[in-house]
Design an enzyme around this catalytic site. Sequence first.
Site, PDB file in Angstrom:
ATOM      1  N   ASP A  29      -4.913   3.472   8.243  1.00 25.02           N
ATOM      2  CA  ASP A  29      -6.261   2.961   8.477  1.00 25.02           C
ATOM      3  C   ASP A  29      -6.294   1.448   8.676  1.00 25.02           C
ATOM      4  OD1 ASP A  29      -7.488   5.422   8.413  1.00 25.02           O
ATOM      5  OD2 ASP A  29      -7.902   5.358   6.270  1.00 25.02           O
TER       6      ASP A  29
ATOM      7  N   GLY B  85       0.814  -1.211   0.000  1.00 19.38           N
ATOM      8  CA  GLY B  85       0.000   0.000   0.000  1.00 19.38           C
ATOM      9  C   GLY B  85       0.845   1.258   0.000  1.00 19.38           C
TER      10      GLY B  85
ATOM     11  N   ALA C  31      -4.542  11.629   7.503  1.00 19.74           N
ATOM     12  CA  ALA C  31      -3.279  11.534   6.779  1.00 19.74           C
ATOM     13  C   ALA C  31      -2.048  11.809   7.658  1.00 19.74           C
ATOM     14  CB  ALA C  31      -3.303  12.474   5.579  1.00 19.74           C
TER      15      ALA C  31
ATOM     16  N   GLY D  83      -0.239   4.470   0.229  1.00 25.29           N
ATOM     17  CA  GLY D  83      -0.932   5.649   0.735  1.00 25.29           C
ATOM     18  C   GLY D  83       0.028   6.475   1.572  1.00 25.29           C
TER      19      GLY D  83
ATOM     20  N   GLU E  71     -18.029  18.510   3.021  1.00 28.32           N
ATOM     21  CA  GLU E  71     -17.356  19.097   1.861  1.00 28.32           C
ATOM     22  C   GLU E  71     -18.123  18.807   0.571  1.00 28.32           C
ATOM     23  OE1 GLU E  71     -12.846  19.087   3.759  1.00 28.32           O
ATOM     24  OE2 GLU E  71     -13.620  17.296   2.792  1.00 28.32           O
TER      25      GLU E  71
END
Lengths: 436, 436
Positions: A302, A13, A318, A15, A173
């Site tokens: 996560d 991953g 993040a 991320g 948002e």
Amino acid sequence: MVTDQPHHIVIVGAGFGGLEAARGLASAPVRVTMIDRRNHHLFQPLLYQVATASLATSEIAWPIRSLLSNHRNVTTLLGTVIGIDAQNKKVLLEDEEPISFDTLILATGARHAYFGRDEWEPYAPGLKTLEDATTIRRRILAAFEQAEWEKNEAERAAYLTFVVVGAGPTGVELAGTIAELARDTLRNDFRNFDTRSVRVVLIEAGPRILSGFTEDLSAYAERALTRLGVEIKLGHAVSQCGEDGVELGGQFLPAKTILWAAGVAASPAADWLNVRADRAGRILVLPDLTVPEHPDIFAVGDTAHVETADGKQVPGVAPAAKQEGRYVADVIKARLRGDYTPPRFAYKNAGNLATIGKRAAIVDFGWIKLKGRLAWWLWGVAHIFFLIGLRNRLAVALNWVWIHFSGHRSARLITQGRARKSAPNPRQSPAAPKAE
Amino acid sequence: MVTDQPHHIVIVGAGFGGLEAARGLASAPVRVTMIDRRNHHLFQPLLYQVATASLATSEIAWPIRSLLSNHRNVTTLLGTVIGIDAQNKKVLLEDEEPISFDTLILATGARHAYFGRDEWEPYAPGLKTLEDATTIRRRILAAFEQAEWEKNEAERAAYLTFVVVGAGPTGVELAGTIAELARDTLRNDFRNFDTRSVRVVLIEAGPRILSGFTEDLSAYAERALTRLGVEIKLGHAVSQCGEDGVELGGQFLPAKTILWAAGVAASPAADWLNVRADRAGRILVLPDLTVPEHPDIFAVGDTAHVETADGKQVPGVAPAAKQEGRYVADVIKARLRGDYTPPRFAYKNAGNLATIGKRAAIVDFGWIKLKGRLAWWLWGVAHIFFLIGLRNRLAVALNWVWIHFSGHRSARLITQGRARKSAPNPRQSPAAPKAE
């Protein structure tokens, strides 16, 4: 086991957590293999702007191998991990031979979750990937297009009703930006209806929006959203989702576009290892972020449920994932040097931000709270600062200045994947046997 | 037939020709309906740059209704035309009621053609739409990704061989840019092979590349392409196309990526009207661009085969389509004013351009011919000038400057349409009856 091969670390991953771990290990005398299902790292905090046609996909995503190209000890592979053979220390892959590891870092992220109602997904797409974002963008724009054809008033109203489920930062948002898109960007583009008649309905099961913030900040955000024309329904859980609308509180709300921002679930990493996880599927890691009984396997971001010394859970944001990735790289390097005395992971809260449309935001740094225009500018500067490529920073800043002053949004494209018609993916073509 | 309704003009297709016609009619006392299958106008001359990861999709495409939003007499509809009822003057649509017209402008464009071998399309995608471009981008980038896994030398070589069929401007631009992508942009990104080992093979059935240019310009282009490392095979027609390569001259060339730039065919407009067409399916229009025996139906751009007074065929390029669209708008306005004496359509050659990679180009204005770096800069300035939105001009210029000096390309994203998994398109949902 001592060999003359350098220590091999596999990261699953790319991320925020995985990428930061790879960078932390770049200068070390180790071999690193980064595996991701996608070829790009995604700046998820701005994903809702792609979904609402403000930014282009390439402005918030970068090829992973290009981000890591200067780190010669890192090999990037595009592949889908389907399991872990912890006993033999191998990562199992779709279509490829297993890959052996000395140390494994699981940074596999999260998907949106439907609380056991996965059958709602086709009607209420969530927002986690670039494809999710272009799907949502297509749905929103196509609803306006369909409304331009529609002669039946009730049907047209359903096409012009946008329901957002879940009032966390993403939901807020999305709702705020859709309201602006209708009232501002698209105002002069349709002939058969007034885009100001659009309804944006934000549904939240809890008693207030943005429950991660203090009560006065969320009250401010509620007023700002209402000013944009968003209808907020608090204390309502959706009991049914379908092609034509949602049901809540026994009432049916006709709406052709439903967006899901209500929950996330971790990737199946806990299942791969058959270890304990929290309700959202996150692995309950030890204070040094290793998986219990698997000292050579770490989980970050996560994928992990992390508690700090005071028993608080580290939030799924993040900056936390990046801190965890960096910490794990440091632990591994300390272990290899032999001076292995890891301090437990400590989370440094970098602040909590959310925006409401293009003029208001709320920011909570703990020691100071901000709201309104100043908060919005701070939010903008912080996000541009954290964008990875210099060019993207410029391009995103240019886009925002443009949208701010002109109201136009450049990325209003309805595109459809031709995947259905195109040739079989080369990854799946019959090929000679492959070894790791 | 005289009514109190304003004259209704339907335009099918918002490419260069259709859009220019709509703009030409914007100030007239008429009602205009623009119908397109897509919601965006596409700047096709730069499509190959999306296919090769240099530009983002939103940098060369704009929402049609936003381009026409200031023209209050123009209604834009997203819809698929499936036929024309010329007798009753109606346009027939998929999923919607027919739309009546007083005057019809067909600007439906072209698709790539496989000379009767449509079964090759899955293996050799062509380049006409944004989806085509992202499909080709995905194929090219995925081939490199697969090569990074591949242990078998012959298989890897097949993944690293890119075949482009057809050496017109699109084929030459694709081949040159893929060569640069491999040798320059991706140079440091892979660990298991050297990207300089990539083969780019350009196959052309004719005796030279860029046959629309003079012999010395095409000889120059051939040298420039060869310098970039492209292998050119002239006088070779492809006799077979498959998942693993192409056959030409009785020889099999293993290649996992084949791109088709060999031919175009017009949309089925000629079939809709059952009128005569040329070999490529273009309607043989009269000197005033009307369809024979249908004085109220015009055809422009790639839908029409247009001959000038000296018997020469007008080329299928953007400036020609724009001139035709503008001309048709003038003819219609003159007819409505009653002073209908149309001069025949006259084509003004705006010049012929092609690029070879990011440093060389050839330009032929008729009265002057240019090649090399100067021609490249002229090409760049001309294309930026013709891009529609001011912001896009800036963004594209910024991108090019960036690529030119850094070698990086920002749009290297492999995305896959999730259309297969997502909900039924709202356009196809059961809905109340619709009227025109």
